[in-house]
Enzyme design. Structure first.
Site, mmCIF file in Angstrom:
data_model
loop_
_atom_site.group_PDB
_atom_site.id
_atom_site.type_symbol
_atom_site.label_atom_id
_atom_site.label_comp_id
_atom_site.label_asym_id
_atom_site.label_seq_id
_atom_site.Cartn_x
_atom_site.Cartn_y
_atom_site.Cartn_z
ATOM 1 N N LYS A 105 5.764 2.666 17.576
ATOM 2 C CA LYS A 105 5.711 1.650 16.517
ATOM 3 C C LYS A 105 6.958 1.697 15.651
ATOM 4 C CE LYS A 105 2.577 -0.116 12.975
ATOM 5 N NZ LYS A 105 1.202 0.016 12.463
ATOM 6 N N CYS A 124 6.282 5.088 9.052
ATOM 7 C CA CYS A 124 5.480 5.021 7.824
ATOM 8 C C CYS A 124 6.362 5.167 6.594
ATOM 9 C CB CYS A 124 4.404 6.096 7.789
ATOM 10 S SG CYS A 124 3.394 5.930 6.306
ATOM 11 N N ASN A 172 5.802 -2.245 11.357
ATOM 12 C CA ASN A 172 5.097 -1.539 10.293
ATOM 13 C C ASN A 172 5.443 -2.254 8.977
ATOM 14 O OD1 ASN A 172 3.788 0.494 8.722
ATOM 15 N ND2 ASN A 172 4.192 1.957 10.370
ATOM 16 N N THR A 173 4.996 -1.716 7.877
ATOM 17 C CA THR A 173 5.194 -2.410 6.594
ATOM 18 C C THR A 173 6.649 -2.327 6.120
ATOM 19 O OG1 THR A 173 4.511 -0.405 5.461
ATOM 20 C CG2 THR A 173 2.827 -2.074 5.833
ATOM 21 N N ASN A 215 0.840 -1.189 0.000
ATOM 22 C CA ASN A 215 0.000 0.000 0.000
ATOM 23 C C ASN A 215 0.871 1.233 0.000
ATOM 24 O OD1 ASN A 215 -0.354 1.855 2.579
ATOM 25 N ND2 ASN A 215 0.142 -0.200 3.319
ATOM 26 N N ALA A 216 0.313 2.288 -0.571
ATOM 27 C CA ALA A 216 0.994 3.579 -0.596
ATOM 28 C C ALA A 216 -0.053 4.650 -0.342
ATOM 29 C CB ALA A 216 1.680 3.786 -1.943
ATOM 30 N N VAL A 217 -0.795 4.468 0.752
ATOM 31 C CA VAL A 217 -1.873 5.406 1.059
ATOM 32 C C VAL A 217 -1.304 6.789 1.356
ATOM 33 C CG1 VAL A 217 -3.724 5.931 2.707
ATOM 34 C CG2 VAL A 217 -3.442 3.596 1.854
ATOM 35 N N GLY A 252 -3.970 -6.708 11.111
ATOM 36 C CA GLY A 252 -4.010 -5.666 10.082
ATOM 37 C C GLY A 252 -4.697 -6.131 8.819
HETATM 38 C C1 LIG Z 1 -3.700 -0.092 3.821
HETATM 39 C C2 LIG Z 1 -2.798 0.025 5.022
HETATM 40 C C3 LIG Z 1 -2.697 1.254 5.689
HETATM 41 C C4 LIG Z 1 -1.871 1.387 6.803
HETATM 42 N N1 LIG Z 1 -1.814 2.584 7.464
HETATM 43 C C5 LIG Z 1 -1.046 2.705 8.589
HETATM 44 C C6 LIG Z 1 -1.020 3.906 9.358
HETATM 45 O O1 LIG Z 1 -1.713 4.879 9.054
HETATM 46 N N2 LIG Z 1 -0.203 3.972 10.454
HETATM 47 C C7 LIG Z 1 0.564 2.896 10.852
HETATM 48 O O2 LIG Z 1 1.274 2.990 11.849
HETATM 49 N N3 LIG Z 1 0.537 1.743 10.147
HETATM 50 C C8 LIG Z 1 -0.247 1.619 9.049
HETATM 51 N N4 LIG Z 1 -0.267 0.418 8.357
HETATM 52 C C9 LIG Z 1 0.569 -0.710 8.824
HETATM 53 C C10 LIG Z 1 -0.232 -1.689 9.685
HETATM 54 O O3 LIG Z 1 -0.749 -1.054 10.824
HETATM 55 C C11 LIG Z 1 0.647 -2.887 10.091
HETATM 56 O O4 LIG Z 1 1.760 -2.404 10.814
HETATM 57 C C12 LIG Z 1 1.162 -3.678 8.909
HETATM 58 O O5 LIG Z 1 0.186 -3.746 7.896
HETATM 59 C C13 LIG Z 1 1.617 -5.098 9.269
HETATM 60 O O6 LIG Z 1 0.562 -5.891 9.775
HETATM 61 P P1 LIG Z 1 -0.342 -6.871 8.869
HETATM 62 O O7 LIG Z 1 0.573 -7.711 8.050
HETATM 63 O O8 LIG Z 1 -1.176 -7.638 9.837
HETATM 64 O O9 LIG Z 1 -1.165 -5.982 8.004
HETATM 65 C C14 LIG Z 1 -1.095 0.271 7.242
HETATM 66 C C15 LIG Z 1 -1.212 -0.955 6.561
HETATM 67 C C16 LIG Z 1 -2.049 -1.098 5.475
HETATM 68 C C17 LIG Z 1 -2.137 -2.425 4.781
#
Ligand SMILES: Cc1cc2nc3c(=O)[nH]c(=O)nc-3n(C[C@H](O)[C@H](O)[C@H](O)COP(=O)(O)O)c2cc1C
Ligand SMILES: Cc1cc2nc3c(=O)[nH]c(=O)nc-3n(C[C@H](O)[C@H](O)[C@H](O)COP(=O)(O)OP(=O)(O)OC[C@H]3O[C@@H](n4cnc5c(N)ncnc54)[C@H](O)[C@@H]3O)c2cc1C
Ligand code: FES
Lengths: 303, 259
Positions: free
Chosen positions: A165, A130, A192-193, A69-71, A265
């Site tokens: 985080k 992020c 985080n990602t 994602n690249a929101v 997530g």
């Molecule tokens: C679409 C999307 C938006 C995200 N937005 C944020 C965010 O605003 N702030 C943040 O700390 N992490 C954000 N993340 C990261 C998630 O909170 C999480 O750390 C990451 O996706 C790993 O967990 P998962 O594999 O269970 O998704 C986002 C992830 C996704 C997929």
């Protein structure tokens, strides 16, 4: 039924299952599906001092067992949150954390100050990780002096639970974890990602408008587990683990690696009821292995 | 109807041609109030290759049998697996999602323009327009005659015209080459369109020129389908808006299309 209560440095949760920021909106979107008060806590969308439009479309690419994602932290800004979102959260009877991001230390401080006044918000999750914003964001989580500056400054103005985080986009995550602990974080959440990329071969173009984005989903789970384990062996403060958790077995693996709680997530997109299955599955596991409490398995990896 | 996640059973599988099928899916619960233009997000198998759900317009609803239908064109792994479902299989479906088309308040002559698999969003719309006393004209475009599907079904709800790029059925060319877009265009009170983006933009341009209200249904790629990931945005006069919750249907005056 086993005891799922957990205390994370004073943050009392009825169970160790949280939802991850950016994958759960403001919680209200899930009310048609289930009673979200069943969650130990939920973390709302990344919030910044000023409103952000986020990046252009396309912002998403599906990849093997995951997605990019690249929101880019699209949100209405902290004022909008306080005036329009917060009132809707008052009816919930569970812990709510606000995920905070910024481009400068001052922005983090200003945002945290305003959240400190909100009675119904139990804590903040300081997002220094992020990968989808040009300035700030991950930069704070990939250098020790920058992480130190932001955590130290926010600690001065924010009195309640401060979770920090971490970014996995570093060579040694334990370095950053120790800095964050020394500057007064109450807990650490990770990961985080992961900075990643997808290419469309036919058009010879990147799939995302931003070229690179953040990878999440089951594809990242082994990396997330390894990092939780490393951090568990380096700091004393509690850890909230995440990265690719789809079911209760995945969650148990994180507890064994040292996480005191977990966040769900990307799984919310595949199954909006994922957290409900995970909560009951953790209970089943504990009963099956004759544990009385979730506390008995945290960090209990048998080496 | 509130959005729900349910296991629906495949109760019929109708193959239209080599790559189009209609699946009818049955719910154990009472369905009600599904709007034309709303969609369903279907879990294919959650496997490594088809990890996310796949969105499909709700093609038809049968409230007596509590079924929804979807028309699927096989273009990749997910749609191919769904096209090969057997009767009796269960599929996890989140529905109904999105906002839906707005029907005119008084009896109106309306034009529905569909291209490719975009026609899927228009069937239930045509049906409801007819039931509400509107005069329905339907224009369907495709590359070749074999890609034109469900013409008899559409004909139940209005007058059907076609265009094909190779001229094998109806007018030769694109939908916008059809004579409906010349002299007759301003006689329509509203135009609804769904199809490939260049087609929708061309239709929108003509609607603007002829001062006809126009709604389009967008098909941006999605992760969640219910407004939490913010991956599906389109640019509107109010900033970035989610296609899955603010759309998929938009009035063209709200979109920042360069047309
Ligand atoms: C679409 C999307 C938006 C995200 N937005 C944020 C965010 O605003 N702030 C943040 O700390 N992490 C954000 N993340 C990261 C998630 O909170 C999480 O750390 C990451 O996706 C790993 O967990 P998962 O594999 O269970 O998704 C986002 C992830 C996704 C997929
Ligand atoms: C609201 C909405 C309603 C839809 N309604 C229908 C419908 O009624 N019937 C139907 O057959 N399809 C419909 N679609 C499109 C359908 O969701 C996609 O065809 C499907 O997700 C493709 O999955 P796949 O695994 O087969 O293909 P993939 O392997 O995921 O993709 C194959 C190729 O198609 C491209 N692609 C995939 N999805 C899209 C998209 N949404 N826009 C542009 N390019 C894309 C990919 O980039 C890739 O090149 C709709 C989409 C949306 C968002
Ligand atoms: S697809 Fe997730 S917000 Fe629209």
């Amino acid at each position: 039924m086993a005891d799922l209560n957990i205390d994370i440095a004073g943050l009392k949760l009825k169970n160790p299952v949280l939802t991850a920021s950016g994958t759960f909106g403001y919680g209200t979107e899930f009310e048609d599906f289930y009673d979200i008060n069943t969650l130990g806590a939920f973390v709302v969308k990344g919030t910044t001092l000023h409103a952000r439009q986020g990046n252009s479309y396309p912002r998403m690419a599906e990849t093997p067992s995951g997605m990019l994602n690249a929101v880019g932290l699209q949100n209405g800004g902290i004022r909008y949150f306080v005036d329009h979102i917060y009132p809707k959260l008052l009816r919930f009877d569970t812990n709510i954390l606000v995920n905070v991001s910024g481009s400068t230390v001052e922005e983090y401080i200003a945002c945290a100050e305003q959240i400190d006044d909100l009675e119904h918000i139990t804590g903040i999750e300081l997002n220094i990780s992020c990968p989808n914003v040009k300035e700030g964001g991950m930069a704070f989580g990939t250098s020790c002096p920058a992480a130190e500056a932001v955590v130290k400054s926010v600690r001065k103005v924010y009195r309640k639970h401060m979770m920090v985080k971490l970014s996995p986009n570093v060579t040694d995550i334990t370095e950053i974890a120790r800095v964050v602990e020394n500057q007064g974080a109450d807990s650490i959440s990770l990961i985080n990602t992961l900075l990643a990329m997808a290419i469309h071969a036919e058009s010879r173009k990147p799939v995302l408008s931003t070229v690179t984005g953040g990878l999440s989903g089951p594809a990242v789970k082994p990396i997330a587990l390894r990092m939780v384990w490393q951090v568990y062996n380096s700091v004393k403060i509690p850890i909230v683990g995440m990265g690719g958790i789809m079911n209760a077995t995945d969650a148990i693996e994180f507890f064994l690696a040292g996480a005191s709680a977990i966040q769900v997530g990307t799984a919310n997109f595949i199954d909006p009821l994922a957290t409900q299955h995970i909560i009951s599955g953790i209970d089943d596991y504990l009963e099956r292995h004759k544990f009385h409490s979730i506390n008995e398995i945290i960090g209990e990896l048998q080496l | 109807m509130k959005k729900t996640v349910q296991n629906l059973q495949v109760i019929s599988h109708r193959r239209l041609n080599s790559d189009h099928v209609v699946l009818e899916l049955k719910s154990d619960e009472k369905l009600d109030g599904i709007l034309p233009g709303q969609f369903a997000n279907i879990l294919v198998d959650g496997s490594q290759k088809v990890f996310l759900r796949r969105p499909f317009s709700i093609y038809l609803v049968d409230y007596n049998c509590n079924t929804i239908s979807v028309l699927i064109k096989a273009i990749g792994d997910g749609t191919r697996i769904l096209s090969d479902q057997s009767i009796g299989n269960q599929l996890s479906v989140i529905f109904p999602l999105g906002n839906g088309f707005i029907l005119p308040a008084t009896p109106t002559k309306v034009l529905l323009v569909g291209g490719g698999v975009g026609i899927a969003a228009l069937m239930i719309l045509a049906k409801m327009l007819k039931e509400n006393g509107h005069q329905v004209v339907i224009l369907l475009g495709a590359k070749r005659i074999v890609d034109l599907v469900e013409l008899e079904e559409f004909a139940k709800y209005g007058t059907v015209y076609t265009t094909t790029e190779d001229g094998t059925h109806g007018t030769k060319g694109y939908v916008t080459d059809h004579s409906l877009f010349r002299e007759e265009c301003s006689s329509f009170g509203k135009i609804y369109t769904c199809g490939p983006e260049p087609m929708m933009k061309a239709v929108a341009r003509l609607a603007l020129i002829h001062h006809v209200n126009c709604e389009v249904s967008l098909e941006n790629t999605m992760a969640c389908g219910y407004g939490v990931c913010l991956c599906c945005i389109t640019e509107t006069i109010d900033g970035h808006r989610c296609v899955c919750t603010d759309g998929p249907v938009f009035d063209i005056k709200r979109l920042k299309w360069q047309i």
